[in-house]
Design a protein around this motif. Structure first.
Motif, PDB file in Angstrom:
ATOM      1  N   GLU A  29      -3.799  12.534  13.997  1.00  0.00           N
ATOM      2  CA  GLU A  29      -2.362  12.244  14.683  1.00  0.00           C
ATOM      3  C   GLU A  29      -1.779  11.608  13.824  1.00  0.00           C
ATOM      4  O   GLU A  29      -0.576  12.011  13.466  1.00  0.00           O
ATOM      5  CB  GLU A  29      -2.403  11.535  15.807  1.00  0.00           C
ATOM      6  CG  GLU A  29      -3.040  12.433  17.172  1.00  0.00           C
ATOM      7  CD  GLU A  29      -3.368  11.446  18.445  1.00  0.00           C
ATOM      8  OE1 GLU A  29      -3.256  10.110  18.169  1.00  0.00           O
ATOM      9  OE2 GLU A  29      -3.638  12.220  19.468  1.00  0.00           O
ATOM     10  N   ALA A  79       1.650  12.956  11.736  1.00  0.00           N
ATOM     11  CA  ALA A  79       2.994  12.254  11.854  1.00  0.00           C
ATOM     12  C   ALA A  79       3.555  11.930  10.532  1.00  0.00           C
ATOM     13  O   ALA A  79       4.689  12.074  10.390  1.00  0.00           O
ATOM     14  CB  ALA A  79       2.540  10.977  12.843  1.00  0.00           C
ATOM     15  N   VAL A  93       4.228  13.214  18.248  1.00  0.00           N
ATOM     16  CA  VAL A  93       2.862  14.108  17.929  1.00  0.00           C
ATOM     17  C   VAL A  93       2.004  14.230  18.970  1.00  0.00           C
ATOM     18  O   VAL A  93       1.577  15.300  19.157  1.00  0.00           O
ATOM     19  CB  VAL A  93       2.410  13.534  16.535  1.00  0.00           C
ATOM     20  CG1 VAL A  93       0.887  14.340  16.224  1.00  0.00           C
ATOM     21  CG2 VAL A  93       3.047  13.536  15.356  1.00  0.00           C
TER      22      VAL A  93
END
Length: 132
Positions: free
Chosen positions: A108, A112, A122
């Motif tokens: 993640e 991002a 995200v």
């Protein structure tokens, strides 16, 4: 003597036309008009106590990203990220990113940083699939 004999001639004529029925109708109409106008004015000018805050659940389309698909390959130690974008004509275009991590929080953060989005955005757009 009865009351019928005491009434004048014109009152008898009006009674024969049914004035007892027709005379109150315009008065009722005017009263409904005034009361309805007052109620409308009152309801439109007083603030409502039932205000509901609207929350948008649509994704942020600043980058026009519709969906992020992540395929995790734990044996190889990589993840394949497919980013679905919407164009002006609402056609989907797809781009791919290969990341050298299989841990979801690391994925993640990397996505991002790569796309210039916040981690919350995200998380909303990501879909995972773990491969063997």
């Amino acid at each position: 003597m009865t009351s019928r004999n005491l009434s004048p001639q014109w009152l008898k004529f009006l009674k024969s036309l049914g004035i007892e029925f027709w005379l109150p109708l315009p008065l009722l109409g005017i009263s409904f008009w005034f009361v309805g106008g007052w109620l409308t004015q009152y309801s439109l000018t007083t603030p409502s106590q039932n205000i509901i805050e609207l929350q948008t659940t649509q994704p942020n389309y600043d980058k026009k990203i519709a969906l992020i698909k992540v395929e995790i390959y734990p044996k190889k130690g990589i993840s394949l990220v497919k980013v679905m974008k919407l164009s002006k004509v609402y056609r989907q275009s797809e781009s791919q990113i290969i990341l050298a991590t299989t841990k979801i929080p690391d994925l993640e953060r990397a996505i991002a940083n790569e796309l210039g989005l916040s981690p919350e955005q995200v998380k909303q757009k990501m879909r995972y699939r773990r491969q063997q």
